[in-house]
Design a protein around this motif. Sequence first.
Motif, short mmCIF file in Angstrom:
data_model
loop_
_atom_site.label_atom_id
_atom_site.label_comp_id
_atom_site.label_asym_id
_atom_site.label_seq_id
_atom_site.Cartn_x
_atom_site.Cartn_y
_atom_site.Cartn_z
N GLU A 84 -2.88 1.98 -13.55
CA GLU A 84 -1.65 2.65 -13.12
C GLU A 84 -1.72 3.01 -11.64
OE1 GLU A 84 1.00 6.62 -14.28
OE2 GLU A 84 -0.72 6.02 -15.49
N ARG A 85 -2.89 3.46 -11.18
CA ARG A 85 -3.07 3.75 -9.76
C ARG A 85 -2.88 2.51 -8.90
NH1 ARG A 85 -7.96 4.77 -6.91
NH2 ARG A 85 -8.63 2.82 -7.91
N ASP A 86 -3.46 1.40 -9.34
CA ASP A 86 -3.31 0.16 -8.58
C ASP A 86 -1.85 -0.31 -8.57
OD1 ASP A 86 -6.01 0.20 -8.14
OD2 ASP A 86 -6.49 -1.15 -9.82
N HIS A 87 -1.15 -0.13 -9.70
CA HIS A 87 0.27 -0.52 -9.76
C HIS A 87 1.10 0.34 -8.81
CE1 HIS A 87 3.99 -2.05 -11.42
NE2 HIS A 87 4.38 -0.83 -11.71
N GLU A 88 0.82 1.64 -8.75
CA GLU A 88 1.55 2.50 -7.83
C GLU A 88 1.30 2.11 -6.38
OE1 GLU A 88 0.29 6.40 -8.82
OE2 GLU A 88 1.50 6.52 -10.67
N ARG A 89 0.06 1.76 -6.07
CA ARG A 89 -0.24 1.33 -4.70
C ARG A 89 0.48 0.03 -4.36
NH1 ARG A 89 -6.77 2.43 -3.88
NH2 ARG A 89 -6.66 4.72 -3.87
N ALA A 90 0.56 -0.88 -5.34
CA ALA A 90 1.26 -2.14 -5.10
C ALA A 90 2.75 -1.89 -4.84
CB ALA A 90 1.07 -3.09 -6.28
N LEU A 91 3.36 -1.01 -5.63
CA LEU A 91 4.77 -0.69 -5.41
C LEU A 91 4.99 -0.03 -4.05
CD1 LEU A 91 5.82 0.65 -8.94
CD2 LEU A 91 6.30 -1.60 -7.94
N GLU A 92 4.06 0.86 -3.67
CA GLU A 92 4.19 1.51 -2.38
C GLU A 92 4.07 0.51 -1.24
OE1 GLU A 92 2.02 5.11 0.16
OE2 GLU A 92 1.37 4.60 -1.88
N TYR A 93 3.16 -0.44 -1.40
CA TYR A 93 3.01 -1.47 -0.35
C TYR A 93 4.25 -2.34 -0.26
CZ TYR A 93 1.23 -5.51 2.17
OH TYR A 93 1.06 -6.52 3.06
N MET A 94 4.83 -2.68 -1.42
CA MET A 94 6.03 -3.50 -1.41
C MET A 94 7.20 -2.75 -0.79
SD MET A 94 5.74 -5.28 -5.17
CE MET A 94 7.35 -6.04 -5.00
N ALA A 95 7.24 -1.43 -0.97
CA ALA A 95 8.35 -0.64 -0.44
C ALA A 95 8.22 -0.42 1.07
CB ALA A 95 8.44 0.70 -1.16
N THR A 96 6.99 -0.25 1.55
CA THR A 96 6.79 0.09 2.96
C THR A 96 6.23 -1.05 3.78
OG1 THR A 96 4.58 0.95 2.48
CG2 THR A 96 6.42 2.50 2.36
N GLY A 97 5.72 -2.09 3.13
CA GLY A 97 5.07 -3.16 3.88
C GLY A 97 5.84 -4.44 3.93
N GLY A 98 7.16 -4.42 3.62
CA GLY A 98 7.94 -5.65 3.66
C GLY A 98 8.05 -6.24 5.05
N GLU A 99 8.31 -5.37 6.04
CA GLU A 99 8.41 -5.85 7.43
C GLU A 99 7.08 -6.40 7.91
OE1 GLU A 99 9.61 -4.09 11.84
OE2 GLU A 99 9.81 -2.86 10.03
N ARG A 100 6.01 -5.70 7.57
CA ARG A 100 4.69 -6.17 7.97
C ARG A 100 4.37 -7.53 7.35
NH1 ARG A 100 -1.03 -3.11 6.58
NH2 ARG A 100 -2.41 -4.74 7.41
#
Length: 308
Positions: free
Chosen positions: A216-232
Amino acid sequence: MIGAIVANAVIIGINTFTLDGWVSGVLMRLDWIFVTIFVIELVVRFAADGLDPRRFFRSSWNTFDFLVVAVCFIPGVSTSATALRVIRLLRVSRLLRIMPDSRVLLRGLRRAAGPALSLAALTVLLCYLYAVVGWMAFRDHGNADIPGYFDNIGEAMLTMFELLTLEGWNQTLHDLRQVSPFAVPYVISFLLIGTYIVVNLVVGIVINSLDEAYKERDHERALEYMATGGERAGVEATINELRTVLDRLEAQLGTAVQADEPLIISGDGPDAVETTGAQNHQPSRNGSQLAAGETAAVELPRAEVADG
């Protein structure tokens, strides 16, 4: 902040010794210095949350830290030595918030609480059933040298708990064998069921809950990266595409120089860079426009390539 909490824990340990009066006074002043540091930390975190109490207390860790620090200022608590020791000990537990993966561990234990409690209830029921059977089988042994393992239901439950922890089970089995040969299957069956099955099931439940918490922690980190790291991610894709074009261009430049052929760079994509031989080289059309469907090309003569 970790240093302050650890230093506060060291002072708590020093207070367990018999100290002179002036040393105790110095330690008390240091303790209030640590309280001041913790108050400043809470103020900074409260300001970081936009001075919004609802946002600040939404975190259970913020609530816990606030209560631990606020209790120090309650009238009557500061004059109670026992209460102060408890409060100081609670401050040390704040290290759980800073330790890596502590939240994941606590989340896993919270997930395992429900199944573990159900299994604990089954274990208590198993101990009670075996205690009643043991009371019926071993209560009237008539041997003063044998302890009263099953004189009543309380002693019988205590005996079952000792067997469950494997504490002195061989001595218990030795004593019960002098009363009845039924002691061998009785004790061994309880050990197999209670220890090697029930206890291992508890361990399995905890490990499975921790595994789910980490996923669940890894899934939350993946969602956070997708939300904030799209431009990157888009920038990285563009850089990788440009690197591909440059690698192909360098390889084709080397091939054209070795083969003494002109280099034709056409198109606008990474797959449109191509080298043509002399047989594919066509002269220009006297300045006329290229026919429809033909690819615009820039011819690099061998001399220019060599100069470059």
